[in-house]
Design an enzyme around this catalytic site. Structure first.
Site, PDB file in Angstrom:
ATOM      1  N   CYS A 122     -18.849  14.267   0.220  1.00 46.71           N
ATOM      2  CA  CYS A 122     -18.651  12.853   0.541  1.00 46.71           C
ATOM      3  C   CYS A 122     -18.831  12.493   2.116  1.00 46.71           C
ATOM      4  CB  CYS A 122     -17.534  12.365  -0.070  1.00 46.71           C
ATOM      5  SG  CYS A 122     -17.273  10.451   0.116  1.00 46.71           S
TER       6      CYS A 122
ATOM      7  N   CYS B 232     -11.629  10.428   4.186  1.00 48.44           N
ATOM      8  CA  CYS B 232     -10.241  10.185   3.812  1.00 48.44           C
ATOM      9  C   CYS B 232      -9.608  11.451   4.103  1.00 48.44           C
ATOM     10  CB  CYS B 232     -10.597   9.791   2.483  1.00 48.44           C
ATOM     11  SG  CYS B 232     -11.855   8.310   2.134  1.00 48.44           S
TER      12      CYS B 232
ATOM     13  N   CYS C  91      -8.365  13.629   0.955  1.00 43.78           N
ATOM     14  CA  CYS C  91      -9.278  14.072   0.004  1.00 43.78           C
ATOM     15  C   CYS C  91     -10.050  15.042   0.342  1.00 43.78           C
ATOM     16  CB  CYS C  91     -10.538  12.878  -0.069  1.00 43.78           C
ATOM     17  SG  CYS C  91     -11.474  13.212  -1.414  1.00 43.78           S
TER      18      CYS C  91
ATOM     19  N   CYS D  93     -12.404   7.831 -17.357  1.00 47.83           N
ATOM     20  CA  CYS D  93     -12.492   7.405 -16.059  1.00 47.83           C
ATOM     21  C   CYS D  93     -13.529   8.353 -15.218  1.00 47.83           C
ATOM     22  CB  CYS D  93     -11.169   7.096 -15.367  1.00 47.83           C
ATOM     23  SG  CYS D  93     -11.592   6.520 -13.673  1.00 47.83           S
TER      24      CYS D  93
ATOM     25  N   CYS E 126     -14.118   3.424 -17.435  1.00 49.10           N
ATOM     26  CA  CYS E 126     -13.643   3.104 -16.134  1.00 49.10           C
ATOM     27  C   CYS E 126     -14.579   4.017 -14.910  1.00 49.10           C
ATOM     28  CB  CYS E 126     -12.242   3.393 -15.958  1.00 49.10           C
ATOM     29  SG  CYS E 126     -11.571   3.259 -14.244  1.00 49.10           S
TER      30      CYS E 126
ATOM     31  N   CYS F  64      -8.802  -2.106 -11.179  1.00 44.23           N
ATOM     32  CA  CYS F  64      -8.016  -0.694 -11.140  1.00 44.23           C
ATOM     33  C   CYS F  64      -7.731  -0.558  -9.854  1.00 44.23           C
ATOM     34  CB  CYS F  64      -8.309   0.277 -12.190  1.00 44.23           C
ATOM     35  SG  CYS F  64      -7.545   1.660 -11.993  1.00 44.23           S
TER      36      CYS F  64
ATOM     37  N   ARG G  93      -0.001   2.934 -13.685  1.00 41.96           N
ATOM     38  CA  ARG G  93      -0.319   4.369 -14.082  1.00 41.96           C
ATOM     39  C   ARG G  93       0.471   5.551 -13.066  1.00 41.96           C
ATOM     40  NH1 ARG G  93      -5.475   4.190 -13.930  1.00 41.96           N
ATOM     41  NH2 ARG G  93      -5.370   3.356 -16.045  1.00 41.96           N
TER      42      ARG G  93
HETATM   43  N1  SAM Z   1     -15.252   7.980  -3.656  1.00 41.50           N
HETATM   44  C1  SAM Z   1     -14.588   6.777  -4.357  1.00 41.50           C
HETATM   45  C2  SAM Z   1     -13.576   6.205  -3.359  1.00 41.50           C
HETATM   46  O1  SAM Z   1     -13.090   6.773  -2.587  1.00 41.50           O
HETATM   47  O2  SAM Z   1     -13.293   4.987  -3.586  1.00 41.50           O
HETATM   48  C3  SAM Z   1     -14.022   7.231  -5.541  1.00 41.50           C
HETATM   49  C4  SAM Z   1     -13.332   8.590  -5.691  1.00 41.50           C
HETATM   50  S1  SAM Z   1     -11.929   8.940  -4.660  1.00 41.50           S
HETATM   51  C5  SAM Z   1     -11.491  10.289  -4.880  1.00 41.50           C
HETATM   52  C6  SAM Z   1     -10.490   7.963  -5.916  1.00 41.50           C
HETATM   53  C7  SAM Z   1      -9.434   7.849  -5.431  1.00 41.50           C
HETATM   54  O3  SAM Z   1      -8.568   9.021  -5.443  1.00 41.50           O
HETATM   55  C8  SAM Z   1      -9.119   7.429  -3.803  1.00 41.50           C
HETATM   56  O4  SAM Z   1      -9.185   6.043  -3.619  1.00 41.50           O
HETATM   57  C9  SAM Z   1      -7.515   8.047  -3.681  1.00 41.50           C
HETATM   58  O5  SAM Z   1      -6.704   7.035  -3.832  1.00 41.50           O
HETATM   59  C10 SAM Z   1      -7.548   9.173  -4.697  1.00 41.50           C
HETATM   60  N2  SAM Z   1      -7.225  10.483  -4.296  1.00 41.50           N
HETATM   61  C11 SAM Z   1      -8.185  11.032  -3.620  1.00 41.50           C
HETATM   62  N3  SAM Z   1      -7.404  12.198  -3.226  1.00 41.50           N
HETATM   63  C12 SAM Z   1      -6.233  12.406  -3.376  1.00 41.50           C
HETATM   64  C13 SAM Z   1      -5.051  13.331  -3.171  1.00 41.50           C
HETATM   65  N4  SAM Z   1      -5.352  14.463  -2.650  1.00 41.50           N
HETATM   66  N5  SAM Z   1      -3.915  12.977  -3.812  1.00 41.50           N
HETATM   67  C14 SAM Z   1      -3.828  11.804  -4.261  1.00 41.50           C
HETATM   68  N6  SAM Z   1      -4.883  10.630  -4.741  1.00 41.50           N
HETATM   69  C15 SAM Z   1      -5.849  11.213  -4.055  1.00 41.50           C
HETATM   70  C1  DTB Z   2      -6.430   7.223  -8.738  1.00 37.05           C
HETATM   71  O1  DTB Z   2      -5.956   6.228  -8.334  1.00 37.05           O
HETATM   72  N1  DTB Z   2      -6.291   8.449  -8.814  1.00 37.05           N
HETATM   73  C2  DTB Z   2      -7.338   9.280  -9.273  1.00 37.05           C
HETATM   74  C3  DTB Z   2      -8.361   8.226  -9.717  1.00 37.05           C
HETATM   75  N2  DTB Z   2      -7.807   7.066  -9.328  1.00 37.05           N
HETATM   76  C4  DTB Z   2      -9.846   8.354  -9.408  1.00 37.05           C
HETATM   77  C5  DTB Z   2      -7.941  10.506  -8.436  1.00 37.05           C
HETATM   78  C6  DTB Z   2      -6.976  11.182  -8.175  1.00 37.05           C
HETATM   79  C7  DTB Z   2      -7.318  12.477  -7.290  1.00 37.05           C
HETATM   80  C8  DTB Z   2      -6.504  13.593  -6.948  1.00 37.05           C
HETATM   81  C9  DTB Z   2      -7.254  14.555  -6.124  1.00 37.05           C
HETATM   82  C10 DTB Z   2      -8.207  15.254  -6.703  1.00 37.05           C
HETATM   83  O2  DTB Z   2      -8.246  15.892  -7.945  1.00 37.05           O
HETATM   84  O3  DTB Z   2      -9.435  14.950  -6.203  1.00 37.05           O
HETATM   85 FE1  SF4 Z   3     -15.172  10.237  -0.273  1.00 36.90          FE
HETATM   86 FE2  SF4 Z   3     -12.797  11.367  -1.327  1.00 36.90          FE
HETATM   87 FE3  SF4 Z   3     -13.059   9.355   0.487  1.00 36.90          FE
HETATM   88 FE4  SF4 Z   3     -13.622   9.038  -1.924  1.00 36.90          FE
HETATM   89  S1  SF4 Z   3     -11.763   9.360  -1.417  1.00 36.90           S
HETATM   90  S2  SF4 Z   3     -14.754   7.929   0.003  1.00 36.90           S
HETATM   91  S3  SF4 Z   3     -14.632  10.864  -2.272  1.00 36.90           S
HETATM   92  S4  SF4 Z   3     -13.746  11.474   0.960  1.00 36.90           S
END
Ligand code: SAM
Ligand code: DTB
Ligand code: SF4
Length: 342
Positions: A69, A73, A76, A113, A144, A204, A276
């Site tokens: 990506c 973030c 992430c 989802c 979702c 959501c 959730r």
């Molecule tokens: N790329 C899209 C976005 O960012 O909207 C969708 C996928 S993203 C991985 C979905 C959500 O996962 C993020 O908004 C964040 O709130 C959550 N998330 C990602 N990494 C995480 C982590 N290490 N611990 C907890 N939540 C996480």
């Molecule tokens: C949300 O709030 N938590 C989920 C879902 N929406 C998409 C993602 C959590 C991701 C946790 C780290 C990972 O496995 O990438």
């Molecule tokens: Fe990309 Fe992860 Fe950010 Fe979603 S949360 S926009 S997958 S870097």
């Protein structure tokens, strides 16, 4: 005890009637700071007034497009900027996704989802995801998706494909957002949420705690969520999963009781939302999860994996729910299929 805090257990309004700006950050902070027993009592009172007891939704996640990506973030593991060992993959096929959704359904999940590590999908991506949504809907599950930023016509196309919910998190307070990600703005997130809402897709939207934020930022996030008009139907509260290689890997973990407080206040502010208990359950352990349910959480991510990190396995979750006397009435385990996609 303050007047705002006292008034909250009288909240009975439908989500659609939530007036803008109803909650100040200060009022939310006061709730977060209540004595623990008082907070739990209020949260449980609101919960019982709006939801059946012991009704925990089981939602299964699948990363349909993993890694690579362009966003940064800080939490992430899927950002291309960080060295986390996650390999970029292409969008999964309809057949693969259908198999995973069927396995999730057989294990008792009612919602499926799909997550994609995109900054924003292209129109041709939306066409492919529309096929995935139709496949999930064909199994009789709620669908979702979380695909990044959407334009208005893209949200409409997803709705036409039958999408029930779109996940798009605000993650933290506006004041702390720039410390976590700087490749997009808070307003970008709000714009996408508005497009999703306007297209008639249920929202959501939640956030992450344990990212080194101050308590006031937790209050700020909760106020933002509660002041969305209407507030989201579904509110995922994530505890940061600290992934080596990400900038937030060394964040101070949140005190587990403070995490429970965040859940309780989310329940009080958004009585009709599914709150959730999301990422981070492996680290929380059973007693803290039980407190989260008592605080009003009524949904979990169910399945051995979140997107790329681990989650308690489905057997352990069924044991926990049984231990709590919540039963697993929706759960018919098909042992050979469960976990097949993990
Ligand atoms: N790329 C899209 C976005 O960012 O909207 C969708 C996928 S993203 C991985 C979905 C959500 O996962 C993020 O908004 C964040 O709130 C959550 N998330 C990602 N990494 C995480 C982590 N290490 N611990 C907890 N939540 C996480
Ligand atoms: C949300 O709030 N938590 C989920 C879902 N929406 C998409 C993602 C959590 C991701 C946790 C780290 C990972 O496995 O990438
Ligand atoms: Fe990309 Fe992860 Fe950010 Fe979603 S949360 S926009 S997958 S870097």
């Amino acid at each position: 005890m303050d007047a705002n805090a006292l008034s909250v257990i009288r909240v009975r309004r439908p989500a659609a009637a939530a007036p803008q700006g109803r909650w100040s950050v200060e009022a939310v902070q006061e709730l977060l700071d209540l004595p623990f027993d008082e907070l739990m009592f209020r949260a449980q009172t609101v919960h019982r007034a709006h939801w059946p007891a012991r009704d925990i939704e089981l939602a299964t996640l699948l990363s349909v497009k993993t890694g690579g990506c362009p966003e940064n973030c800080g939490y992430c593991p899927q950002s291309a900027e960080f060295d986390t060992g996650v390999k970029a993959q292409k969008l999964m096929s309809v057949e693969e996704v259908t198999r995973a959704a069927q396995a999730a359904k057989d294990a008792g999940a009612t919602r499926f989802c799909m997550g994609a590590a995109w900054r924003a999908p292209k129109d041709r991506d939306i066409e492919k995801v529309a096929e995935l949504i139709q496949a999930v809907k064909g199994l009789g599950m709620q669908s979702c998706a979380t695909l990044g930023m959407l334009e208005s016509h893209q949200a409409q196309a997803l709705r036409e494909a039958g999408l029930d919910y779109y996940n798009h998190n605000l993650d933290t307070a506006p004041e702390y957002y720039g410390d976590v990600v700087d490749t997009r703005s808070y307003q970008d997130r709000l714009d996408t949420l508005a497009h999703v809402r306007a297209a008639g897709i249920r929202v959501c939207c939640g956030g992450i705690v344990g990212m080194g934020e101050a308590p006031v930022h937790r209050a700020g996030l909760l106020a933002q969520l509660a002041n969305l008009d209407p507030y989201p139907e579904s509110v995922p509260i994530n505890s940061l999963v600290r992934v080596p290689g990400t900038p937030l890997a060394d964040s101070e973990p949140i005190d587990p009781l403070d995490f429970v407080r965040v859940i309780a206040v989310a329940r009080i502010l958004m009585p009709q939302a599914r709150v959730r208990l999301s990422a981070g359950r492996q680290q929380l352990g059973e007693p803290v999860q039980a407190l989260c349910f008592l605080a009003g959480a009524n949904s979990i991510f169910y399945g051995d994996k979140l997107l790329v990190t681990g989650n308690p396995d489905a057997d352990a979750d069924r044991r926990l729910l049984d231990k709590l006397g919540y039963g697993t009435r929706q759960v018919q385990v098909t042992q050979h299929e469960h976990g097949a996609h993990a």
